[in-house]
Design a protein around this motif. Structure first.
Motif, mmCIF file in Angstrom:
data_model
loop_
_atom_site.group_PDB
_atom_site.id
_atom_site.type_symbol
_atom_site.label_atom_id
_atom_site.label_comp_id
_atom_site.label_asym_id
_atom_site.label_seq_id
_atom_site.Cartn_x
_atom_site.Cartn_y
_atom_site.Cartn_z
ATOM 1 N N SER A 133 0.828 -1.208 0.000
ATOM 2 C CA SER A 133 0.000 0.000 0.000
ATOM 3 C C SER A 133 0.864 1.260 0.000
ATOM 4 O O SER A 133 1.985 1.271 0.508
ATOM 5 C CB SER A 133 -0.934 0.011 1.207
ATOM 6 O OG SER A 133 -0.249 0.385 2.365
ATOM 7 N N GLU A 134 0.307 2.314 -0.559
ATOM 8 C CA GLU A 134 1.000 3.601 -0.608
ATOM 9 C C GLU A 134 1.263 4.140 0.803
ATOM 10 O O GLU A 134 2.306 4.729 1.063
ATOM 11 C CB GLU A 134 0.170 4.597 -1.413
ATOM 12 C CG GLU A 134 0.861 5.931 -1.617
ATOM 13 C CD GLU A 134 0.043 6.864 -2.490
ATOM 14 O OE1 GLU A 134 0.032 8.070 -2.177
ATOM 15 O OE2 GLU A 134 -0.554 6.394 -3.467
ATOM 16 N N ASP A 135 0.315 3.932 1.719
ATOM 17 C CA ASP A 135 0.499 4.384 3.099
ATOM 18 C C ASP A 135 1.675 3.678 3.769
ATOM 19 O O ASP A 135 2.447 4.293 4.497
ATOM 20 C CB ASP A 135 -0.772 4.160 3.919
ATOM 21 C CG ASP A 135 -1.892 5.098 3.526
ATOM 22 O OD1 ASP A 135 -1.603 6.166 2.946
ATOM 23 O OD2 ASP A 135 -3.054 4.770 3.802
ATOM 24 N N PHE A 136 1.834 2.381 3.510
ATOM 25 C CA PHE A 136 2.953 1.634 4.083
ATOM 26 C C PHE A 136 4.283 2.157 3.540
ATOM 27 O O PHE A 136 5.242 2.346 4.293
ATOM 28 C CB PHE A 136 2.801 0.144 3.774
ATOM 29 C CG PHE A 136 3.880 -0.709 4.376
ATOM 30 C CD1 PHE A 136 3.921 -0.939 5.736
ATOM 31 C CD2 PHE A 136 4.865 -1.268 3.577
ATOM 32 C CE1 PHE A 136 4.923 -1.725 6.298
ATOM 33 C CE2 PHE A 136 5.864 -2.045 4.124
ATOM 34 C CZ PHE A 136 5.898 -2.276 5.490
ATOM 35 N N ILE A 137 4.341 2.432 2.247
ATOM 36 C CA ILE A 137 5.562 2.973 1.639
ATOM 37 C C ILE A 137 5.895 4.330 2.255
ATOM 38 O O ILE A 137 7.054 4.617 2.562
ATOM 39 C CB ILE A 137 5.404 3.069 0.105
ATOM 40 C CG1 ILE A 137 5.362 1.662 -0.489
ATOM 41 C CG2 ILE A 137 6.532 3.882 -0.519
ATOM 42 C CD1 ILE A 137 4.994 1.608 -1.950
ATOM 43 N N ARG A 138 4.885 5.167 2.470
ATOM 44 C CA ARG A 138 5.123 6.482 3.097
ATOM 45 C C ARG A 138 5.705 6.309 4.491
ATOM 46 O O ARG A 138 6.586 7.058 4.900
ATOM 47 C CB ARG A 138 3.828 7.284 3.148
ATOM 48 C CG ARG A 138 3.368 7.698 1.761
ATOM 49 C CD ARG A 138 2.216 8.608 1.835
ATOM 50 N NE ARG A 138 2.753 9.942 1.509
ATOM 51 C CZ ARG A 138 2.059 11.044 1.573
ATOM 52 N NH1 ARG A 138 0.819 11.021 2.002
ATOM 53 N NH2 ARG A 138 2.597 12.182 1.235
ATOM 54 N N GLN A 139 5.208 5.319 5.246
ATOM 55 C CA GLN A 139 5.753 5.083 6.577
ATOM 56 C C GLN A 139 7.215 4.683 6.510
ATOM 57 O O GLN A 139 8.018 5.113 7.341
ATOM 58 C CB GLN A 139 4.934 4.005 7.291
ATOM 59 C CG GLN A 139 3.543 4.463 7.673
ATOM 60 C CD GLN A 139 2.749 3.362 8.306
ATOM 61 O OE1 GLN A 139 3.197 2.761 9.262
ATOM 62 N NE2 GLN A 139 1.572 3.084 7.760
ATOM 63 N N LEU A 140 7.581 3.891 5.513
ATOM 64 C CA LEU A 140 8.980 3.510 5.343
ATOM 65 C C LEU A 140 9.847 4.714 4.989
ATOM 66 O O LEU A 140 11.042 4.728 5.277
ATOM 67 C CB LEU A 140 9.114 2.434 4.258
ATOM 68 C CG LEU A 140 8.523 1.077 4.588
ATOM 69 C CD1 LEU A 140 8.649 0.152 3.382
ATOM 70 C CD2 LEU A 140 9.172 0.475 5.816
#
Length: 89
Positions: free
Chosen positions: A3-10
């Protein structure tokens, strides 16, 4: 698919919640509350600043105050890549 949200967290983004108190346009002595939540980067909060700029430019209710809470949900020490596969620790 990640998910895009998971990538942003990384990338260092964390969940940001802003409580925005604003004055009612027709009754300036009355305060109303708006809760905003999005992934953003502390301490500069560019996404929140962009939203507040939009608010000031497009909405009639003047902002009285903003209270911000922020939490990085994933920290670098919690994720590791092994042979191209992300694993949580």
């Amino acid at each position: 698919m990640v998910s895009e949200d998971f990538i942003r967290q990384l990338e260092g983004y964390g969940l940001t919640t802003a409580t925005i108190l604003y004055r009612m346009p027709d009754h300036l002595s009355v305060l109303q509350t708006f809760i905003w939540q999005q992934y953003d980067v502390a301490p500069r909060f560019p996404v929140l600043h962009e939203f507040l700029d939009f608010w000031r430019r497009e909405l009639d209710g003047p902002v009285h105050s903003v209270t911000v809470a922020h939490s990085r949900l994933i920290r670098p020490a919690e994720i590791r890549s092994v042979n191209g596969v992300l694993t949580l620790h």
